[in-house]
Write a protein that holds these residues in place. Structure first.
Motif: not given
Length: 208
Positions: A110, A112, A115
């Motif tokens: 996982k 972000t 980004d």
């Protein structure tokens, strides 16, 4: 393709014994890493390369002759191409006497995703967002793009969105690359790029 694990820290005596098999400049680069995992991955990558090169009839001191292109890609001569990647517990090395080669492995995890928007095309992001597992699909694209970058040899001077993925092929700078999935572990994505159509490859595990 040769691969190995980095799943435990080696005892000091074993570490020093393996480290002594690579030239001093490589030793110095490896020992500058802070984490033992990075030090071992760096060493194992060079030892996999050494194993593959000696299997291809190169002399045992072949790592002494490693040179680097202006973009930082290591090479020996025009008769062989190779590439190393590591992520998580895996270190992997691809070697080819038939053409250019690049390999990339990434642990599916996982992150972000927002980004990394600038690294994908709009269509790729739509596919990622619509996928049952967006992280799995992201790393599928990422490893394909990275292995093409590494096979091409120009590295990050090529923007990742300029690498256009179309199924099992990729195009960058009007050059076609052929992609192969390397399946080692369901928790990882690994991709191979080559300029040889219908390339065959063999995968072997090496234990240190």
């Amino acid at each position: 393709i040769l691969f190995t694990y980095v799943d435990a820290k080696l005892p000091d005596e074993r570490w020093q014994s393996l480290l002594s098999n690579v030239p001093d400049p490589i030793q110095h680069r490896i020992t500058r890493y802070v984490r033992w995992q990075d030090r071992q991955a760096g060493l194992f990558g060079k030892l996999l390369l050494w194993q593959g090169l000696t299997d291809a009839a190169y002399p045992r001191d072949c790592l002494e002759r490693l040179a680097y292109t202006a973009h930082g890609k290591p090479f020996l001569d025009s008769h062989i191409d190779f590439n190393i990647s590591h992520s998580g517990k895996y270190v992997i090395c691809a070697i080819s006497k038939e053409g250019q080669v690049g390999i990339d492995i990434e642990q599916i995890r996982k992150i972000t995703l927002a980004d990394f928007t600038r690294y994908m095309t709009a269509q790729e992001w739509q596919t990622i967002q619509a996928a049952p597992d967006p992280y799995e699909k992201f790393f599928d694209y990422w490893t394909k793009k990275e292995c093409v970058l590494k096979a091409d040899g120009r590295g990050l001077s090529i923007p990742l969105p300029d690498i256009l993925i179309n199924g099992e092929t990729a195009t960058v700078s009007n050059k076609l690359w052929f992609l192969k999935a390397v399946r080692l572990d369901v928790q990882y994505k690994c991709a191979l790029a080559t300029n040889i159509k219908d390339a065959d490859f063999h995968v072997s595990q090496v234990h240190f």
